[in-house]
Design an enzyme around this catalytic site. Structure first.
Site, mmCIF file in Angstrom:
data_model
loop_
_atom_site.group_PDB
_atom_site.id
_atom_site.type_symbol
_atom_site.label_atom_id
_atom_site.label_comp_id
_atom_site.label_asym_id
_atom_site.label_seq_id
_atom_site.Cartn_x
_atom_site.Cartn_y
_atom_site.Cartn_z
ATOM 1 N N HIS A 183 -5.468 -19.222 -5.626
ATOM 2 C CA HIS A 183 -4.134 -18.908 -5.109
ATOM 3 C C HIS A 183 -4.289 -18.339 -3.705
ATOM 4 O O HIS A 183 -5.150 -17.479 -3.469
ATOM 5 C CB HIS A 183 -3.436 -17.893 -6.021
ATOM 6 C CG HIS A 183 -2.144 -17.371 -5.470
ATOM 7 N ND1 HIS A 183 -2.036 -16.122 -4.894
ATOM 8 C CD2 HIS A 183 -0.910 -17.932 -5.399
ATOM 9 C CE1 HIS A 183 -0.786 -15.932 -4.509
ATOM 10 N NE2 HIS A 183 -0.080 -17.009 -4.795
ATOM 11 N N HIS A 185 0.028 -16.685 5.251
ATOM 12 C CA HIS A 185 0.947 -16.200 4.232
ATOM 13 C C HIS A 185 2.236 -15.807 4.934
ATOM 14 O O HIS A 185 2.276 -14.812 5.660
ATOM 15 C CB HIS A 185 0.337 -15.004 3.492
ATOM 16 C CG HIS A 185 1.031 -14.684 2.213
ATOM 17 N ND1 HIS A 185 0.944 -13.460 1.594
ATOM 18 C CD2 HIS A 185 1.836 -15.438 1.427
ATOM 19 C CE1 HIS A 185 1.659 -13.477 0.497
ATOM 20 N NE2 HIS A 185 2.208 -14.667 0.370
#
Length: 657
Positions: free
Chosen positions: A194, A240
């Protein structure tokens, strides 16, 4: 005046010696206080279990030790206190444990040496090994030892060295792929990362291709990339979104994936894209992917697959998984309609809540979010929609595994479509709710389709969740933050030590039976009983400084042994604390009754007891129960990050009854 002078003269010797007297009294008081808090205990090191090559071994046998092991025994026995006093701990000669000595005598008929045929019989009857391994093991033992005589037989020390060697006597089955790899991808648990590009936490760490390389070297088969436009909207970055993480160029990540994809395993690497790009940049990244991977890229002829290919069919291939661009547009359209009317609201929405596309704390792979890069699309007419679709046709053709989300409610999303397969993503919280209310539907869905589970958005420190909930319900992609560490990640490492560490582990048959769906919480009969005996440990004196665990005495180790699996199988037990011993001996046995051994993982942790503070960490490992080798085994231990220690190991025995 003269009397005063005479008095001072008489007291002068005493006053001059007062500093020495004061310091001696101080040292004595400190020593007495230390002894009351940390009473001196003679070493309890048992002579039975200390490995022959330990530096504490006082006897010089016929086996010549390597130079690094020729260390005085008192190195690990002396501890200095207050820079003045020395605490000494006696070190006693050791030998193999009784079980090993008894086995040696049994198979040698009481003789002092063991021959190849006798070793072969021991391996077959006691260790469950086939005849083909005995000759190789015997040759390896002879190659490692340094006897001047008796070149064609083994002494008891040689026999013990072999059993305490993780290289020659590992705890699990052979390090090679042995499972059937010809089933569809949905039949396998897949090693999944992830936010694979993050070097640290989820908020302000650097983005890099280095974590991707490390993950691929470990055997991870699913790499996630969040792709965003740069500030000028002309290049593509991986980062991110809506955080302070520093970006890395997408091309850098793609090239590293190509270089390291098949270092640890030949089976396919899946790249999941969380796409936040404009139409033009989607076309650009599509060209980058084609140019980078070329023939390695798997692009199916059909727009929708009726069944996933097998890992065997996809060897050395790269697979792209994300949402097709058409679904982005449909999702926006339905979102606008929903804001105007709630007529089509599903009853499940009241339970789960409407999923907002812009929810940055709980969004899903490939989900488009409303930001400045998509303003034109949000106000487009039907003609503009057609233009977007045609402009992203190349991008769409690259998507081999189409992703979707539960837009119309979870129950609807879990329906199995016989005509096509898909991938569904759920956060860890939504999986728990789905398991509670729709457990059978989840398992039925994962028999044909792929379910991906990802950490909740509040795990800012890159921590992880319990993976067993996903595995018990057939979730193939239990996505973890590989850059973190902790017990949850240790379980992940343990699961994917299975099947030769290839990154694909075949799901047990009980999860694939369409006629009798598995229910993890149901009361099941005991299928198998596992007995685990912890003999001893060694190697800490080689991998740690003398004062790492305790400044004033050798460490006080204890071992925790337990099971991770279905709820009825979960348990944790511990040995007694072995005081003041670098090579502790426990000789304790534990019994575990298993209802679903196919999903069980054996957890092993070593800690150093600290009376005044938190216990120190001494090593860990996690082993799939289905791959344990019966008999006496050497178990190597790993640090908190899952990196193998050079020397630390345990001697254990596994028995199935």
């Amino acid at each position: 005046g003269s009397r005063a002078a005479q008095s001072r003269g008489k007291d002068a010797p005493f006053l001059s010696s007062f500093p020495s007297f004061f310091y001696i009294s101080l040292y004595l008081s400190l020593y007495i206080e230390f002894q009351s808090r940390y009473p001196k205990r003679p070493s309890q090191r048992n002579t039975k279990y200390l490995p022959p090559n330990s530096p504490a071994q006082l006897r010089i046998s016929s086996v010549s030790l390597p130079p690094s092991l020729h260390r005085p025994a008192e190195i690990m026995g002396n501890y200095r206190m207050c820079g003045c006093f020395v605490r000494k701990f006696s070190v006693i000669e050791s030998g193999p444990p009784p079980d090993i000595a008894d086995a040696f005598r049994k198979y040698t008929g009481g003789a002092p040496v063991m021959f190849p045929d006798q070793l072969r019989l021991f391996l077959a009857e006691h260790q469950g090994a086939d005849d083909g391994t005995a000759g190789k093991i015997f040759a390896a033992i002879l190659q490692k030892r340094h006897h001047l005589f008796s070149r064609h037989s083994l002494t008891l020390d040689d026999f013990y060295r072999y059993l305490f060697s993780p290289d020659l006597n590992p705890p699990t089955i052979a390090d090679q792929v042995y499972q059937d790899m010809t089933k569809p991808l949905s039949h396998y648990f897949i090693y999944t990362g992830h936010n694979s590009y993050l070097t640290g936490n989820q908020l302000n760490s650097d983005c890099s291709d280095i974590p991707i390389i490390k993950a691929l070297k470990r055997g991870v088969r699913v790499i996630e990339l969040d792709i965003w436009p740069n500030s000028d909207k002309d290049e593509i970055h991986v980062l991110h979104g809506r955080t302070l993480t520093t970006p890395v160029e997408v091309l850098t990540c793609l090239r590293s994936i190509k270089e390291y994809a098949f270092v640890a395993s030949p089976y396919p690497v899946i790249i999941t894209l969380e796409d936040h790009l404009t139409t033009q940049l989607q076309a650009k990244v599509a060209q980058m992917i084609k140019d980078t991977f070329g023939e390695m890229l798997y692009c199916p002829d059909a727009e929708c697959l009726e069944e996933f290919p097998s890992p065997e069919d996809l060897k050395y291939r790269i697979i792209i998984s994300t949402k097709p661009p058409t679904e982005y547009l449909m999702g926006k359209s339905s979102t606008r309609k929903r804001s105007k009317s709630q007529k089509d609201k599903d009853s499940d929405d009241e339970i789960w809540g409407r999923e907002a596309a812009a929810d940055s704390t709980d969004r899903e792979d490939g989900e488009m979010v409303k930001d400045s890069t998509h303003q034109s699309g949000s106000e487009s007419s039907e003609g503009t929609d057609y233009e977007l679709l045609s402009g992203t046709s190349d991008y769409k053709r690259l998507i081999a595994i189409q992703a979707g989300k539960a837009k119309s409610g979870l129950k609807q999303a879990l329906r199995v479509d016989c005509a096509k397969v898909k991938r569904l993503s759920l956060s860890e919280q939504k999986l728990e709710k789905a398991a509670e209310n729709h457990g059978e539907e989840v398992i039925r869905f994962t028999q044909k389709n792929i379910l991906r589970v990802y950490p909740k958005g509040t795990r800012f420190t890159s921590s992880n969740y319990k993976p067993l909930v996903g595995w018990m319900h057939g979730a193939q992609m239990v996505a973890f933050n590989m850059q973190g560490y902790g017990r949850a990640l240790w379980l992940m490492h343990g699961m994917f030590r299975s099947n030769g560490g290839c990154g694909y582990v075949k799901k047990p048959d009980l999860l694939m039976d369409p006629d009798k769906l598995f229910t993890p919480k149901s009361q099941l009969p005991v299928k198998k009983t596992l007995k685990v005996k912890v003999y001893a440990g060694d190697g800490w004196h080689l991998d740690f400084k003398q004062t790492h665990f305790d400044k004033y005495s050798p460490p006080d180790f204890y071992t925790r042994v337990g099971i991770a699996g279905v709820p009825d199988d979960v348990v944790m037990k511990k040995t007694r604390v072995k005081e003041d011993d670098w090579a502790p001996v426990w000789d304790e046995e534990f019994t575990f009754q298993l209802t679903v051994p196919e999903l069980a993982l054996l957890r092993i942790e070593v800690h150093e007891y600290d009376m005044s503070e938190k216990d120190d960490f001494g090593g860990q490992t996690c082993l799939p129960v289905s791959e344990l080798r019966p008999g006496i085994r050497a178990v190597p231990l790993f640090n908190r990050k899952g990196e193998k220690y050079h020397s630390v190991k345990l001697l254990m025995r596994f028995q199935f009854v």
